[in-house]
Each structure stands twice: as C-alpha cells, then as structure tokens.
Design a protein around this motif. Structure first.
Motif, short mmCIF file in Angstrom:
data_model
loop_
_atom_site.label_atom_id
_atom_site.label_comp_id
_atom_site.label_asym_id
_atom_site.label_seq_id
_atom_site.Cartn_x
_atom_site.Cartn_y
_atom_site.Cartn_z
N UNK A 104 -80.15 18.56 -106.80
CA UNK A 104 -78.73 18.61 -106.46
C UNK A 104 -77.91 17.70 -107.37
N UNK A 105 -76.85 18.25 -107.94
CA UNK A 105 -75.92 17.51 -108.78
C UNK A 105 -74.51 17.91 -108.35
N UNK A 106 -73.82 16.99 -107.69
CA UNK A 106 -72.51 17.29 -107.11
C UNK A 106 -71.51 17.77 -108.17
N UNK A 107 -71.52 17.16 -109.34
CA UNK A 107 -70.60 17.55 -110.41
C UNK A 107 -70.84 19.00 -110.85
N UNK A 108 -72.11 19.38 -111.01
CA UNK A 108 -72.47 20.75 -111.38
C UNK A 108 -71.93 21.73 -110.34
N UNK A 109 -72.15 21.41 -109.08
CA UNK A 109 -71.73 22.29 -107.98
C UNK A 109 -70.22 22.49 -107.97
N UNK A 110 -69.51 21.42 -108.10
CA UNK A 110 -68.05 21.50 -108.02
C UNK A 110 -67.46 22.28 -109.20
N UNK A 116 -64.30 25.45 -102.73
CA UNK A 116 -65.10 24.36 -102.15
C UNK A 116 -64.66 24.17 -100.71
N UNK A 117 -65.62 24.27 -99.79
CA UNK A 117 -65.34 24.09 -98.37
C UNK A 117 -66.09 22.84 -97.92
N UNK A 118 -65.32 21.80 -97.62
CA UNK A 118 -65.93 20.53 -97.23
C UNK A 118 -65.38 20.12 -95.87
N UNK A 119 -66.28 19.82 -94.93
CA UNK A 119 -65.87 19.37 -93.61
C UNK A 119 -66.25 17.90 -93.44
N UNK A 120 -66.27 17.43 -92.21
CA UNK A 120 -66.56 16.01 -91.96
C UNK A 120 -67.98 15.59 -92.37
N UNK A 121 -68.89 16.55 -92.54
CA UNK A 121 -70.26 16.23 -92.96
C UNK A 121 -70.34 15.92 -94.45
N UNK A 122 -69.34 16.34 -95.21
CA UNK A 122 -69.37 16.16 -96.66
C UNK A 122 -70.30 17.17 -97.31
N UNK A 123 -70.70 16.91 -98.53
CA UNK A 123 -71.64 17.77 -99.26
C UNK A 123 -72.84 16.92 -99.61
N UNK A 124 -73.93 17.13 -98.90
CA UNK A 124 -75.13 16.35 -99.17
C UNK A 124 -76.37 17.20 -99.03
N UNK A 125 -77.35 16.88 -99.85
CA UNK A 125 -78.61 17.60 -99.84
C UNK A 125 -79.42 17.15 -98.63
N UNK A 126 -79.91 18.10 -97.88
CA UNK A 126 -80.74 17.83 -96.72
C UNK A 126 -82.01 18.66 -96.83
#
Length: 143
Positions: A104-110, A116-126
């Motif tokens: 996971x690379x946040x910059x690549x994704x964005x 981009x749909x971001x809620x209170x959980x944010x964007x994180x790898x799980x």
C-alpha cells in the motif's frame, strides 16, 4: 466509469464497474479476474451467480469473506459504510489499492484514482478477507 478509492469492508480498495480501467491502473495481466462485490445476496443472485445448495447460508451470512465459485471471486458486503456506497451500484469490481505485486502506497492510490471517498476511518491498509473455494462436494480455505 471512473475509479473510486475507498476504505472497503476489509482494506483500502479501488472500485469500478470497468475491469479494463483497473487492469491498466494496477499494471495487472488481463487474464487475472477481479473480485466482484455485491450489496446483498439478492443482488448477487440477480447477476446470474449460483451457490451450491449446502453453502447458501454460509455465503449469505459470511462477513469479510470472499468465495470463489466456478472460477469467479465474489463477496457480499455487510459493513454499513461500504454498503452505503455499493447500494448506488448493483455490483463493483474491487481490488486492493496498490500496484500489482507491491504494498500500500497512499500517494500512488490518490494519484491514480478519479474519486476519493474518505470517511472517519481514513484510508488504511487492514487485513484482507478470508478466502474460500466452494464446489458441490467440498469447501477449501485458501486464506
């Protein structure tokens, strides 16, 4: 259709109705299929999917579990936040938000997503979903 970036019920993912867009975005071989996510078991069946009789309750009630049936990977979403997004569509292709073979690379994704749909959980790898292969005779856990 555009490519969505969102926190799915399991991890950060790219979502789209267009598999070609996702293939290009991830530099993924065209023969490799994508997971299809559905908002309900009813919608899953409406799209021509069939589940062996002895596994129907398992598939209907499972959470964060992907099933491979007749070579097609599918998951029925139960998470309310992800479900809210999916209800606007009858189904979406889903894949992890990374370049094929990389983490996971946040910059690549964005940079690669259209919306981009971001809620209170944010964007994180799980942790990814559990994975089972089902046929008429037996089930096998793959992950």
């Amino acid at each position: 259709m555009s490519v969505l970036l969102a926190q799915t019920d399991t991890t950060v993912g790219f979502l789209s109705n267009d598999a070609k867009s996702l293939e290009k975005l991830k530099s993924r071989p065209p023969k490799k299929q994508f997971l299809k996510v559905y908002p309900s078991f009813k919608e899953f069946k409406k799209n021509g999917n069939r589940v062996p009789q002895k596994y129907k309750n398992l598939v209907r009630r499972a959470e964060k579990t992907t099933f491979i049936i007749k070579g097609r990977a599918s998951r029925i979403v139960k998470d309310p936040l992800h479900l809210k997004l999916l209800k606007k569509y009858s189904w979406l292709y889903s894949t992890s938000a990374n370049k094929s073979g990389y983490g996971f690379d946040k910059e690549f994704c964005i940079t690669k997503s259209d919306i981009i749909i971001e809620d209170h959980r944010g964007l994180k790898e799980e942790t990814p979903s559990s994975l089972y292969r089902l046929n008429n005779v037996k089930s096998r856990r793959l992950r």
